[in-house]
Scaffold this motif. Sequence first.
Motif, mmCIF file in Angstrom:
data_model
loop_
_atom_site.group_PDB
_atom_site.id
_atom_site.type_symbol
_atom_site.label_atom_id
_atom_site.label_comp_id
_atom_site.label_asym_id
_atom_site.label_seq_id
_atom_site.Cartn_x
_atom_site.Cartn_y
_atom_site.Cartn_z
ATOM 1 N N VAL A 1 54.624 38.098 131.600
ATOM 2 C CA VAL A 1 55.673 39.112 131.499
ATOM 3 C C VAL A 1 55.087 40.445 131.958
ATOM 4 C CG1 VAL A 1 57.247 40.325 129.956
ATOM 5 C CG2 VAL A 1 56.803 37.875 129.624
ATOM 6 N N VAL A 2 55.754 41.069 132.912
ATOM 7 C CA VAL A 2 55.324 42.354 133.455
ATOM 8 C C VAL A 2 56.318 43.426 133.015
ATOM 9 C CG1 VAL A 2 54.794 43.673 135.535
ATOM 10 C CG2 VAL A 2 54.273 41.217 135.442
ATOM 11 N N VAL A 3 55.851 44.453 132.368
ATOM 12 C CA VAL A 3 56.666 45.599 131.978
ATOM 13 C C VAL A 3 56.305 46.745 132.910
ATOM 14 C CG1 VAL A 3 57.250 47.219 130.137
ATOM 15 C CG2 VAL A 3 56.784 44.815 129.587
ATOM 16 N N SER A 4 57.275 47.217 133.662
ATOM 17 C CA SER A 4 57.034 48.233 134.696
ATOM 18 C C SER A 4 57.832 49.489 134.403
ATOM 19 C CB SER A 4 57.417 47.686 136.075
ATOM 20 O OG SER A 4 56.678 46.516 136.384
ATOM 21 N N PRO A 5 57.214 50.494 133.797
ATOM 22 C CA PRO A 5 57.914 51.770 133.595
ATOM 23 C C PRO A 5 58.229 52.432 134.940
ATOM 24 C CG PRO A 5 55.963 51.593 132.198
ATOM 25 C CD PRO A 5 55.892 50.468 133.179
ATOM 26 N N GLU A 6 59.261 53.252 134.939
ATOM 27 C CA GLU A 6 59.672 53.989 136.141
ATOM 28 C C GLU A 6 59.967 53.054 137.315
ATOM 29 O OE1 GLU A 6 60.242 57.179 136.249
ATOM 30 O OE2 GLU A 6 59.513 57.650 134.239
ATOM 31 N N THR A 7 60.527 51.893 137.015
ATOM 32 C CA THR A 7 60.804 50.904 138.060
ATOM 33 C C THR A 7 62.227 50.404 137.919
ATOM 34 O OG1 THR A 7 58.489 50.204 138.050
ATOM 35 C CG2 THR A 7 60.063 48.728 139.103
ATOM 36 N N THR A 8 62.988 50.477 138.982
ATOM 37 C CA THR A 8 64.359 49.977 139.000
ATOM 38 C C THR A 8 64.374 48.494 139.326
ATOM 39 O OG1 THR A 8 64.596 50.536 141.332
ATOM 40 C CG2 THR A 8 65.179 52.244 139.729
ATOM 41 N N SER A 9 65.575 47.920 139.377
ATOM 42 C CA SER A 9 65.693 46.502 139.718
ATOM 43 C C SER A 9 65.138 46.227 141.109
ATOM 44 C CB SER A 9 67.170 46.077 139.646
ATOM 45 O OG SER A 9 67.659 46.218 138.339
ATOM 46 N N GLU A 10 65.419 47.123 142.055
ATOM 47 C CA GLU A 10 64.915 46.926 143.416
ATOM 48 C C GLU A 10 63.388 46.965 143.449
ATOM 49 O OE1 GLU A 10 67.176 49.068 142.496
ATOM 50 O OE2 GLU A 10 69.024 48.215 143.360
ATOM 51 N N GLY A 11 62.797 47.891 142.692
ATOM 52 C CA GLY A 11 61.339 47.965 142.648
ATOM 53 C C GLY A 11 60.724 46.732 142.004
ATOM 54 N N ALA A 12 61.395 46.202 140.975
ATOM 55 C CA ALA A 12 60.884 44.995 140.328
ATOM 56 C C ALA A 12 60.933 43.807 141.272
ATOM 57 C CB ALA A 12 61.688 44.701 139.063
ATOM 58 N N GLU A 13 61.997 43.706 142.084
ATOM 59 C CA GLU A 13 62.094 42.609 143.041
ATOM 60 C C GLU A 13 61.005 42.715 144.108
ATOM 61 O OE1 GLU A 13 63.869 39.890 143.002
ATOM 62 O OE2 GLU A 13 64.662 40.495 141.057
#
Length: 293
Positions: free
Chosen positions: A216-228
């Motif tokens: 599981v990766v938790v990415s602050p300051e990241t939108t759905s596009e950035g997560a993809e």
Amino acid sequence: MTHIRRPLLGLLALLAGAVTIDRLGLNGAGEGALAPWVYALTLTAIVLPMVLPALRRARPWLLVVLSLVAYAAVKGALPESPGSGSFHIHLAAGEAALVGLAAFLAHRLAAGLDGLDQALAAVGFGEYPALPLEGPQAANEILAEMARSRRHSRPLSVAVVEPQPESFTAAVEAAGEEVQRALRTRYVRGRLARVIADHLRRSDLLFEDRATGRFVVVSPETTSEGAELLVGRIRQAAGLLSLQVHSASASFPEHAIAFEQLLAQAEQRLAGITPEVPAPALRPVGSTDQVHA
């Protein structure tokens, strides 16, 4: 392996030489035989550094000194050598040399084995970067990031990465038949965790859900596009390990406002299920720092 091979061969040669000299002493002169307690003391000097980590970490000369002191104490308590009531300097020197050399070589062998164990752990696994998802440290990190995102109305994404069972099994089998399956499994998971960690930012958090085998990766300051984009890079890098991974993500506040909800939505997408929970509406955080859906 030289630091293991040399002391091991030295110990074997030392013990073989001691037995040979002992037998020659028995055949030539009765007073030449090594006392049985010398062999017992030599065996003790060999075994102790193998079982006591403190002795492995100590200086070699310290174990040699302790062994010689023990030899002198026993020799003083039992001054008579087998078959004779007189003291023989050459016999005492041979016994002391046997005990001291055995202690030195045993220390080098134990230290070499200890170093090999650490090297295998470092090379095979490295520093395992994924924290257990259910652990207290993971809870603290997650709650802190969720609170920060809510307080400042900043995006945060949660991505779930799962290796495909077939490719994971193949990668485990390819890790080497000389390693037990459990060790190979941990090895492959460690490499995958390292690949994921190498593509994360310093602010991203990586966790391992040991119950499901997922990361599981938790990415602050990241939108759905950035997560993809992130999981796309992870999939590409995992392919270099002959691993194929599934991935899905959910973002705050677009899909949910609590970590458990984000994780559940990401897992549903991972399983091919379209989440039925509507996207929540997030009200700006007031002085009471409360969030309402």
